[in-house]
Design a protein around this motif. Structure first.
Motif, mmCIF file in Angstrom:
data_model
loop_
_atom_site.group_PDB
_atom_site.id
_atom_site.type_symbol
_atom_site.label_atom_id
_atom_site.label_comp_id
_atom_site.label_asym_id
_atom_site.label_seq_id
_atom_site.Cartn_x
_atom_site.Cartn_y
_atom_site.Cartn_z
ATOM 1 N N LEU A 183 7.549 2.386 -3.507
ATOM 2 C CA LEU A 183 7.201 1.036 -3.068
ATOM 3 C C LEU A 183 7.491 0.807 -1.586
ATOM 4 O O LEU A 183 7.395 -0.323 -1.100
ATOM 5 C CB LEU A 183 7.923 -0.014 -3.928
ATOM 6 C CG LEU A 183 7.560 0.018 -5.417
ATOM 7 C CD1 LEU A 183 8.358 -1.023 -6.182
ATOM 8 C CD2 LEU A 183 6.064 -0.177 -5.625
ATOM 9 N N THR A 184 7.825 1.876 -0.872
ATOM 10 C CA THR A 184 8.033 1.804 0.573
ATOM 11 C C THR A 184 7.550 3.118 1.183
ATOM 12 O O THR A 184 7.437 4.123 0.493
ATOM 13 C CB THR A 184 9.512 1.513 0.918
ATOM 14 O OG1 THR A 184 9.633 1.263 2.310
ATOM 15 C CG2 THR A 184 10.423 2.648 0.503
ATOM 16 N N ALA A 185 7.261 3.091 2.474
ATOM 17 C CA ALA A 185 6.725 4.302 3.106
ATOM 18 C C ALA A 185 7.073 4.317 4.599
ATOM 19 O O ALA A 185 7.578 3.341 5.142
ATOM 20 C CB ALA A 185 5.209 4.353 2.933
ATOM 21 N N GLY A 186 6.780 5.436 5.244
ATOM 22 C CA GLY A 186 6.876 5.567 6.689
ATOM 23 C C GLY A 186 8.243 5.255 7.259
ATOM 24 O O GLY A 186 9.280 5.668 6.721
ATOM 25 N N PHE A 187 8.252 4.506 8.369
ATOM 26 C CA PHE A 187 9.482 4.142 9.066
ATOM 27 C C PHE A 187 10.448 3.430 8.122
ATOM 28 O O PHE A 187 11.640 3.737 8.109
ATOM 29 C CB PHE A 187 9.153 3.246 10.269
ATOM 30 C CG PHE A 187 10.368 2.720 10.979
ATOM 31 C CD1 PHE A 187 11.058 3.514 11.883
ATOM 32 C CD2 PHE A 187 10.826 1.425 10.740
ATOM 33 C CE1 PHE A 187 12.188 3.033 12.539
ATOM 34 C CE2 PHE A 187 11.941 0.941 11.389
ATOM 35 C CZ PHE A 187 12.625 1.746 12.293
ATOM 36 N N ASN A 188 9.945 2.479 7.342
ATOM 37 C CA ASN A 188 10.821 1.738 6.432
ATOM 38 C C ASN A 188 11.538 2.672 5.472
ATOM 39 O O ASN A 188 12.743 2.537 5.251
ATOM 40 C CB ASN A 188 10.023 0.696 5.643
ATOM 41 C CG ASN A 188 9.583 -0.471 6.488
ATOM 42 O OD1 ASN A 188 9.763 -0.493 7.709
ATOM 43 N ND2 ASN A 188 8.978 -1.458 5.852
#
Length: 190
Positions: free
Chosen positions: A100-105
Motif C-alpha cells: 500500500l506504499t511505494a517509492g520514496f515513501n
C-alpha cells in the motif's frame, strides 16, 4: 472482533485474500487488515463509519472482499499490538505487506521501521538524510502522513529537529500518548 462479510463481490485476477478486525486500544479502536504477506493496514479511529470506508477502500485496492483466509496473520498482529499497549512488547516481529506504499515513501518507512527503536525519536531531516535525500525533510513528513502501518511502523517517533512534536495522522494527542507509552514524554496528568 473479526468481520469477514464481503462488501463487494467482484474479484480481479490480481486479487489477494485479506482479513480485517477492529482492536480496542488505549488510543481508540484500530482497524487492522492483513494479507497472506503480512499486516497491510492499521487505521486510527475505527468507529463503524471509518471501518466501513476503510474496508471498502481496501476491497478496491486489494481486488477482493475480505475473507477468513488471513486470520492467523491478523491474530498475531492483534496479539503483538495488545502486548505493545500493555507495555510488554518493545519490538514488533510481524511480517508486513508493503504493497500500500511505494517509492520514496516505502524507503523512508522501511528505514523508520528497521532503525528507529522503541523509546527513541528521529527528526524529519535526519530521516531524509538516512535515505540519501538530504533536501527531503518535507517529503518525509508526507511519507509519515501516508503511512499505512502506523504504530507498527512508528511514525509517531518522527519529530521536528527543533524539538517540536510535529504532526500526526492519528492526532497529536495520540502521538503524545504513544511517545509517553514508550517513555519519551511524561505520562499525561489526566
Amino acid at each position: 472482533m473479526t468481520n469477514t462479510e464481503p462488501t463487494e463481490p467482484a474479484r480481479r485476477p490480481d486479487a489477494r485474500p485479506w482479513s480485517w478486525a477492529v482492536l480496542d486500544t488505549p488510543i481508540g479502536p484500530l482497524l487492522l487488515a492483513a494479507t497472506g504477506q503480512g499486516l497491510a493496514q492499521v487505521a486510527f479511529h475505527a468507529d463503524d463509519r471509518t471501518a466501513a470506508r476503510t474496508v471498502d477502500r481496501l476491497t478496491r485496492r486489494l481486488g477482493s472482499a475480505p475473507t477468513d483466509a488471513c486470520r492467523e496473520r491478523l491474530e498475531e498482529a492483534i496479539r503483538q499490538l495488545t502486548a505493545y499497549f500493555s507495555g510488554t512488547l518493545r519490538e514488533f516481529g510481524l511480517p508486513l505487506d508493503w504493497s500500500l506504499t511505494a517509492g520514496f515513501n516505502r524507503r523512508v518507512l522501511r528505514e523508520l521501521a528497521e532503525h528507529v527503536p522503541y523509546g527513541t525519536v528521529v527528526g524529519y531531516q535526519d530521516l531524509a538524510d538516512r535515505v540519501g535525500e538530504p533536501g527531503a525533510a518535507r517529503a518525509v513528513g508526507t511519507a509519515m502522513g501516508g503511512n499505512p502501518l502506523p504504530v507498527v511502523v512508528p511514525c509517531h517517533r518522527v519529530v521536528e529537529s527543533d524539538g517540536g512534536i510535529g504532526g500526526f495522522g492519528g492526532g497529536l494527542e495520540t502521538k503524545r500518548s504513544l511517545l509517553a507509552l514508550e517513555g519519551v514524554l511524561p505520562q499525561p496528568l489526566f
